[in-house]
Design a protein around this motif. Structure first.
Motif, PDB file in Angstrom:
ATOM      1  N   LEU A 115       0.836  -1.209   0.000  1.00  0.00           N
ATOM      2  CA  LEU A 115       0.000   0.000   0.000  1.00  0.00           C
ATOM      3  C   LEU A 115       0.871   1.259   0.000  1.00  0.00           C
ATOM      4  CD1 LEU A 115      -2.833  -1.009   2.494  1.00  0.00           C
ATOM      5  CD2 LEU A 115      -2.769  -1.273   0.005  1.00  0.00           C
ATOM      6  N   GLU A 116       1.982   1.226   0.744  1.00  0.00           N
ATOM      7  CA  GLU A 116       2.900   2.359   0.742  1.00  0.00           C
ATOM      8  C   GLU A 116       3.459   2.605  -0.661  1.00  0.00           C
ATOM      9  OE1 GLU A 116       5.889   1.468   3.612  1.00  0.00           O
ATOM     10  OE2 GLU A 116       4.524   1.604   5.331  1.00  0.00           O
ATOM     11  N   ALA A 117       3.648   1.528  -1.409  1.00  0.00           N
ATOM     12  CA  ALA A 117       4.159   1.651  -2.776  1.00  0.00           C
ATOM     13  C   ALA A 117       3.090   2.111  -3.760  1.00  0.00           C
ATOM     14  CB  ALA A 117       4.749   0.322  -3.231  1.00  0.00           C
ATOM     15  N   GLY A 118       1.843   2.166  -3.319  1.00  0.00           N
ATOM     16  CA  GLY A 118       0.780   2.676  -4.173  1.00  0.00           C
ATOM     17  C   GLY A 118      -0.061   1.637  -4.866  1.00  0.00           C
ATOM     18  N   PHE A 119       0.063   0.369  -4.485  1.00  0.00           N
ATOM     19  CA  PHE A 119      -0.738  -0.661  -5.139  1.00  0.00           C
ATOM     20  C   PHE A 119      -2.210  -0.526  -4.751  1.00  0.00           C
ATOM     21  CE2 PHE A 119       3.410  -2.515  -5.766  1.00  0.00           C
ATOM     22  CZ  PHE A 119       3.290  -3.047  -7.033  1.00  0.00           C
ATOM     23  N   ASP A 120      -3.066  -0.965  -5.663  1.00  0.00           N
ATOM     24  CA  ASP A 120      -4.511  -0.881  -5.457  1.00  0.00           C
ATOM     25  C   ASP A 120      -5.041  -2.014  -4.597  1.00  0.00           C
ATOM     26  OD1 ASP A 120      -5.020   1.440  -7.269  1.00  0.00           O
ATOM     27  OD2 ASP A 120      -4.175   0.048  -8.734  1.00  0.00           O
ATOM     28  N   GLY A 121      -4.251  -3.041  -4.401  1.00  0.00           N
ATOM     29  CA  GLY A 121      -4.637  -4.169  -3.585  1.00  0.00           C
ATOM     30  C   GLY A 121      -3.533  -5.210  -3.596  1.00  0.00           C
ATOM     31  N   VAL A 122      -3.784  -6.320  -2.911  1.00  0.00           N
ATOM     32  CA  VAL A 122      -2.786  -7.380  -2.743  1.00  0.00           C
ATOM     33  C   VAL A 122      -3.471  -8.729  -2.910  1.00  0.00           C
ATOM     34  CG1 VAL A 122      -1.007  -8.329  -1.227  1.00  0.00           C
ATOM     35  CG2 VAL A 122      -1.581  -5.899  -1.082  1.00  0.00           C
ATOM     36  N   GLU A 123      -2.806  -9.620  -3.636  1.00  0.00           N
ATOM     37  CA  GLU A 123      -3.298 -10.991  -3.817  1.00  0.00           C
ATOM     38  C   GLU A 123      -2.405 -11.957  -3.050  1.00  0.00           C
ATOM     39  OE1 GLU A 123      -4.724 -12.786  -7.731  1.00  0.00           O
ATOM     40  OE2 GLU A 123      -2.827 -13.870  -7.493  1.00  0.00           O
ATOM     41  N   LEU A 124      -3.015 -12.857  -2.295  1.00  0.00           N
ATOM     42  CA  LEU A 124      -2.290 -13.940  -1.638  1.00  0.00           C
ATOM     43  C   LEU A 124      -2.164 -15.109  -2.601  1.00  0.00           C
ATOM     44  CD1 LEU A 124      -1.027 -15.387   0.812  1.00  0.00           C
ATOM     45  CD2 LEU A 124      -3.351 -16.091   1.456  1.00  0.00           C
ATOM     46  N   HIS A 125      -0.939 -15.512  -2.885  1.00  0.00           N
ATOM     47  CA  HIS A 125      -0.688 -16.677  -3.737  1.00  0.00           C
ATOM     48  C   HIS A 125      -0.794 -17.922  -2.857  1.00  0.00           C
ATOM     49  CE1 HIS A 125       0.594 -19.244  -6.826  1.00  0.00           C
ATOM     50  NE2 HIS A 125       1.682 -18.627  -7.248  1.00  0.00           N
ATOM     51  N   ALA A 126      -1.904 -18.629  -2.988  1.00  0.00           N
ATOM     52  CA  ALA A 126      -2.143 -19.845  -2.207  1.00  0.00           C
ATOM     53  C   ALA A 126      -2.253 -21.046  -3.136  1.00  0.00           C
ATOM     54  CB  ALA A 126      -3.404 -19.697  -1.363  1.00  0.00           C
ATOM     55  N   ALA A 127      -1.480 -21.009  -4.233  1.00  0.00           N
ATOM     56  CA  ALA A 127      -1.500 -22.081  -5.230  1.00  0.00           C
ATOM     57  C   ALA A 127      -0.069 -22.531  -5.528  1.00  0.00           C
ATOM     58  CB  ALA A 127      -2.190 -21.585  -6.504  1.00  0.00           C
ATOM     59  N   SER A 128       0.066 -23.369  -6.541  1.00  0.00           N
ATOM     60  CA  SER A 128       1.362 -23.759  -7.110  1.00  0.00           C
ATOM     61  C   SER A 128       2.302 -24.457  -6.139  1.00  0.00           C
ATOM     62  CB  SER A 128       2.077 -22.531  -7.709  1.00  0.00           C
ATOM     63  OG  SER A 128       1.292 -21.967  -8.729  1.00  0.00           O
ATOM     64  N   GLY A 129       1.763 -24.975  -5.047  1.00  0.00           N
ATOM     65  CA  GLY A 129       2.591 -25.729  -4.114  1.00  0.00           C
ATOM     66  C   GLY A 129       3.485 -24.877  -3.246  1.00  0.00           C
ATOM     67  N   TYR A 130       3.162 -23.580  -3.076  1.00  0.00           N
ATOM     68  CA  TYR A 130       3.954 -22.711  -2.216  1.00  0.00           C
ATOM     69  C   TYR A 130       3.438 -22.785  -0.776  1.00  0.00           C
ATOM     70  CZ  TYR A 130       5.725 -21.183  -6.713  1.00  0.00           C
ATOM     71  OH  TYR A 130       6.282 -21.166  -7.970  1.00  0.00           O
ATOM     72  N   LEU A 131       4.010 -22.001   0.114  1.00  0.00           N
ATOM     73  CA  LEU A 131       3.809 -22.216   1.547  1.00  0.00           C
ATOM     74  C   LEU A 131       2.338 -22.314   1.972  1.00  0.00           C
ATOM     75  CD1 LEU A 131       5.311 -22.621   4.225  1.00  0.00           C
ATOM     76  CD2 LEU A 131       5.169 -20.137   4.563  1.00  0.00           C
ATOM     77  N   PRO A 132       1.449 -21.396   1.548  1.00  0.00           N
ATOM     78  CA  PRO A 132       0.059 -21.556   1.990  1.00  0.00           C
ATOM     79  C   PRO A 132      -0.562 -22.895   1.580  1.00  0.00           C
ATOM     80  CG  PRO A 132       0.419 -19.337   1.179  1.00  0.00           C
ATOM     81  CD  PRO A 132       1.644 -20.127   0.818  1.00  0.00           C
ATOM     82  N   GLU A 133      -0.285 -23.328   0.347  1.00  0.00           N
ATOM     83  CA  GLU A 133      -0.847 -24.604  -0.087  1.00  0.00           C
ATOM     84  C   GLU A 133      -0.123 -25.779   0.571  1.00  0.00           C
ATOM     85  OE1 GLU A 133      -2.742 -26.594  -4.090  1.00  0.00           O
ATOM     86  OE2 GLU A 133      -0.898 -25.423  -4.322  1.00  0.00           O
ATOM     87  N   GLN A 134       1.122 -25.590   0.944  1.00  0.00           N
ATOM     88  CA  GLN A 134       1.829 -26.636   1.693  1.00  0.00           C
ATOM     89  C   GLN A 134       1.157 -26.883   3.034  1.00  0.00           C
ATOM     90  OE1 GLN A 134       6.004 -25.421   1.857  1.00  0.00           O
ATOM     91  NE2 GLN A 134       5.929 -24.936  -0.329  1.00  0.00           N
ATOM     92  N   PHE A 135       0.692 -25.818   3.687  1.00  0.00           N
ATOM     93  CA  PHE A 135      -0.056 -25.986   4.931  1.00  0.00           C
ATOM     94  C   PHE A 135      -1.418 -26.634   4.673  1.00  0.00           C
ATOM     95  CE2 PHE A 135       2.876 -23.090   7.061  1.00  0.00           C
ATOM     96  CZ  PHE A 135       2.858 -23.571   8.374  1.00  0.00           C
ATOM     97  N   LEU A 136      -2.068 -26.261   3.583  1.00  0.00           N
ATOM     98  CA  LEU A 136      -3.421 -26.720   3.309  1.00  0.00           C
ATOM     99  C   LEU A 136      -3.490 -28.195   2.937  1.00  0.00           C
ATOM    100  CD1 LEU A 136      -6.434 -25.850   2.869  1.00  0.00           C
ATOM    101  CD2 LEU A 136      -5.795 -25.421   0.481  1.00  0.00           C
TER     102      LEU A 136
END
Length: 355
Positions: free
Chosen positions: A165-186
């Protein structure tokens, strides 16, 4: 009217069309500092005609890095680099979300601080190899996170959201796919924990829900999206009952009032879109191998609210104009997807140049 060119409300934003540029790793950042390339502002600004751009995956902390020359957003220099990109997109009237990607076990000590071992829910190595600065290396057995450490990683996502947000982005997406950490927990195949983050569906989804809660605290739910890709199989992530797992997760997501659910099509023959769309009371972005006709049909038939395009957008900075004119598309140069420099990055011609 072509349904791809209708406006649509995504959280607090109105997209000027329903074409979304997919998050795509491009490996152009400085490998030492994690600062995005100076060329990245031009790359994203060229494609600001999309209704929404989702950036390449960005590591929220040094331990989240998994690929060479990928960018982060944990340092002041990285934030400044991303601000130039967000400003360039906004100058063209575009909207841009930053995607947060912690790769977990999909990394290598050579890319992590002081040669650290990658972290994961459980000490289970991924199959295959990771590409490092010195070439392909076998995945190592990750270090299983202690329960007390997990809150710190959740806070990494919180800070990264604040930085976006400080950098000016309009929003943020959580990558919970492709076998990365969130999907590793799931996923049951990568999570064999016996604490409150393992075992039951409630426990295995706890990390994702805590991360989203932290991100929402910083940005508001209407500026947060999430990407999932059931049964993608990428990075050897597996689950014993994926339909049940993702049905449970999306039911829980529905109560958060997120800006959107980004569902990537996978090799599975099962129709996850049909299963999950009724469970999520919000916009659905859907992509994976789409062309103009299939994307337009998805939107026209209300199977999705927007269509996500990857390599077609990579190779065609003027994709909406080409679709509208029925013009042929540039072919993606796959050998430059992850190379360094401008070739295959900012030099794809628009229609006038092609003529």
């Amino acid at each position: 009217m072509n349904p791809l060119y209708e406006t649509v409300r995504i959280g607090r934003h109105t997209l000027r069309n329903r074409l979304v540029m997919a998050p795509m790793t491009r490996s152009r950042a400085d490998d030492t500092t994690g600062v995005p390339s100076a060329l990245a502002a031009q790359y994203y600004a060229q494609r600001a005609n999309a209704g929404l751009i989702v950036t390449e995956g960005v590591f929220p902390s040094p331990m989240g890095k998994g690929y060479v020359r990928t960018p982060g957003i944990h340092s002041a220099a990285q934030i400044d680099g991303w601000k130039r990109i967000a400003d360039a997109v906004h100058a063209q009237g575009g909207l841009i979300f930053l995607q947060l990607m912690h790769t977990g076990r999909i990394s290598h000590p050579s890319m992590l601080p002081d040669g650290a071992t990658p972290v994961a829910p459980s000490a289970i190595a991924a199959d295959g190899q990771v590409f490092t600065a010195t070439g392909p290396q076998d995945f190592v057995v990750p270090r299983a996170l202690a329960t007390a450490e997990i809150a710190g990683i959740v806070d990494d996502y919180r800070r990264a959201t604040r930085h976006a947000l400080e950098a000016g982005f309009d929003g943020v997406e959580l990558h919970a796919a492709s076998g990365y950490l969130p999907e590793q927990f799931l996923s049951s195949g990568t999570n064999q924990r016996t604490d409150s983050y393992g075992g039951s569906l409630e426990n295995r989804s706890r990390f994702i829900m805590e991360v989203l809660a932290a991100m929402i605290d910083e940005a508001g739910s209407d500026r947060i999206g999430i990407k999932i890709a059931p049964e993608m199989g990428f990075n050897s992530v597996i689950d014993a009952a994926p339909q049940e797992t993702f049905q449970y997760l999306v039911q829980r997501l529905g109560a958060l009032k997120l800006a959107y659910l980004h569902l990537a099509r996978t090799r599975s023959a099962f129709d996850y879109r049909a299963l999950l769309r009724p469970l999520f009371d919000g916009p659905l972005l859907h992509g994976g191998g789409l062309d103009h006709d299939s994307g337009a049909a998805l939107v026209a038939e209300r199977k999705a609210d927007a269509a996500v395009f990857g390599s077609a957008y990579l190779a065609n900075p003027d994709l909406p104009q080409r679709f509208a004119a029925g013009a042929p598309l540039n072919a993606p140069q796959r050998d430059t997807f992850y190379s360094d420099g401008p070739k295959g990055y900012i030099d794809y011609p628009v229609m006038e140049q092609a003529r």
